[in-house]
Scaffold this active site. Structure first.
Site, PDB file in Angstrom:
ATOM      1  N   CYS A 267       7.064   1.367   0.025  1.00 15.06           N
ATOM      2  CA  CYS A 267       7.344  -0.137   0.279  1.00 15.06           C
ATOM      3  C   CYS A 267       7.843  -0.532   1.684  1.00 15.06           C
ATOM      4  CB  CYS A 267       8.241  -0.557  -0.784  1.00 15.06           C
ATOM      5  SG  CYS A 267       9.951   0.013  -0.325  1.00 15.06           S
ATOM      6  N   HIS A 315      14.102  -2.034  -1.994  1.00 14.96           N
ATOM      7  CA  HIS A 315      12.926  -2.322  -2.178  1.00 14.96           C
ATOM      8  C   HIS A 315      12.526  -3.627  -1.219  1.00 14.96           C
ATOM      9  CE1 HIS A 315       8.702  -1.895  -4.185  1.00 14.96           C
ATOM     10  NE2 HIS A 315       8.837  -3.235  -4.000  1.00 14.96           N
ATOM     11  N   HIS A 327       3.195  -6.208  -2.175  1.00 15.30           N
ATOM     12  CA  HIS A 327       4.417  -4.972  -1.812  1.00 15.30           C
ATOM     13  C   HIS A 327       3.577  -3.713  -2.543  1.00 15.30           C
ATOM     14  CE1 HIS A 327       6.238  -4.494  -6.292  1.00 15.30           C
ATOM     15  NE2 HIS A 327       4.956  -5.117  -6.463  1.00 15.30           N
TER      16      HIS A 327
END
Length: 352
Positions: A267, A315, A327
């Protein structure tokens, strides 16, 4: 009813007890009772599997960001160590040259130093030339003392560099130990998730939007996105627009923990690569990226803003408008679009 022997549970890098128990429950097809009779374990529903797998992925991502941070520090320590070693090597070359020069002067003095200067003057056929030579020797002696002082200074500097290099080497070894620990945690979590997913049928995994094969390049909801040009036009500046364009181009790329592109990402690696392509240098981890720009509220979001999730800021994605982001989710899915509400929203940053 016969008593059952409690299955042995194995911790995976510090898993929560609830997660470990669920994995143990799902991980064995049967358990043997004390009377030797086999009994079927209760089966988890697909929804329970998904909940457990999601938790494992989130825990793995926490470990991944710690791994990324440790790797960044290990790389920096390694570079500092190399620089110190290079500096020491260059200084040692200069030191050896200075020592050679001093040795030559000392040898010449030894060869010519058998007579007292007064005797040499008395015996000289040309006293005027002798005096001129004596003055030159005195000046040379002064230079020799200065050269010797320079050698001593260089020795001290080299020893200081070696001391600093020893410190960096210790730091590097510590970071490498950290890397191994975080890697073990990550692989354990991901292995448990794959094991759970493998117990589901293909159709069930498809309904859950999960696959144990992280190499899947399915683009998922690419077609439901607005055109990249539309999202880029809404970005606050050209660099944010370039980052948005980059993540659109990477839709379908596989998730690989620790990867920063160009063909696979985790990520924070995707976010770093997107802004690197736009000419902006970002830190490696989510914990640092959230502080790399100006904080903005969810109501203020514009395409190109970084959006962060979970209380631990583990994240990150890039906002592309209409309540959505692009993402790199986890090993079960490729780079894709997702609603912000898919995970607990923790904050946002406008980089440029």
């Amino acid at each position: 009813m016969a008593a059952h022997r409690k299955p042995r549970q194995r911790s995976t890098g510090g898993s929560k007890a609830r997660t470990a128990a669920t994995i143990a429950l799902a991980g064995a097809a049967t358990a043997t009772g004390f009377d030797g009779t086999g009994h079927a374990e209760p089966q988890l529903t697909p929804a329970q599997v998904k909940a457990t797998v999601d938790e494992l992925y989130q825990e793995a991502e926490v470990a991944t960001e710690k791994y990324n941070g440790a790797k960044e520090k290990a790389d920096a320590a390694g570079q500092r160590l190399k620089d110190l070693q290079d500096q020491a090597a260059r200084k040692e070359e200069r030191l050896n040259s200075a020592r050679d020069a001093l040795g030559s002067v000392a040898a010449a003095q030894y060869r010519a130093g058998g007579l007292d200067p007064a005797v040499q003057l008395a015996l000289s056929d040309d006293p005027d030339r002798y005096l001129e030579n004596a003055e030159f020797v005195e000046r040379a002696g002064n230079r020799q003392h200065a050269a010797a002082a320079g050698v001593r200074r260089q020795l001290r500097e080299i020893e200081q560099l070696r001391g600093a290099a020893r410190i960096e080497l210790t730091s590097l070894k510590f970071r490498q130990t950290e890397l191994k620990r975080h890697k073990k945690t990550i692989t354990g979590k991901l292995g448990s998730a794959r094991q759970l997913l493998s117990r589901l049928g293909v159709q069930e995994r498809s309904r859950l939007g999960a696959s144990p094969d992280h190499a899947s390049r399915s683009t998922g909801p690419r077609d439901t996105l607005a055109a990249p040009g539309s999202a880029s036009a809404q970005a606050p500046n050209s660099r944010a627009a370039a980052a948005v364009s980059y993540v659109y181009q990477k839709l379908g790329s596989p998730y690989v923990w620790g990867a920063t592109g160009p063909n696979a990402f985790d990520c924070s690696g995707l976010v770093q690569a997107a802004y690197r392509a736009a000419g902006v240098s970002l830190p490696r981890t989510t914990y640092s990226q959230i502080a790399a720009g100006r904080r903005v509220s969810r109501a203020e979001l514009l395409p190109g803003d970084l959006v962060f999730f979970y209380a631990g800021i583990s994240h990150v994605g890039i906002y592309v408008g209409n309540g959505r982001m692009i993402h790199a989710p986890n090993p079960s899915a490729p780079v894709r679009v997702a609603p912000l509400d898919e995970m607990p929203f923790a904050g946002a940053t406008r980089v440029v």
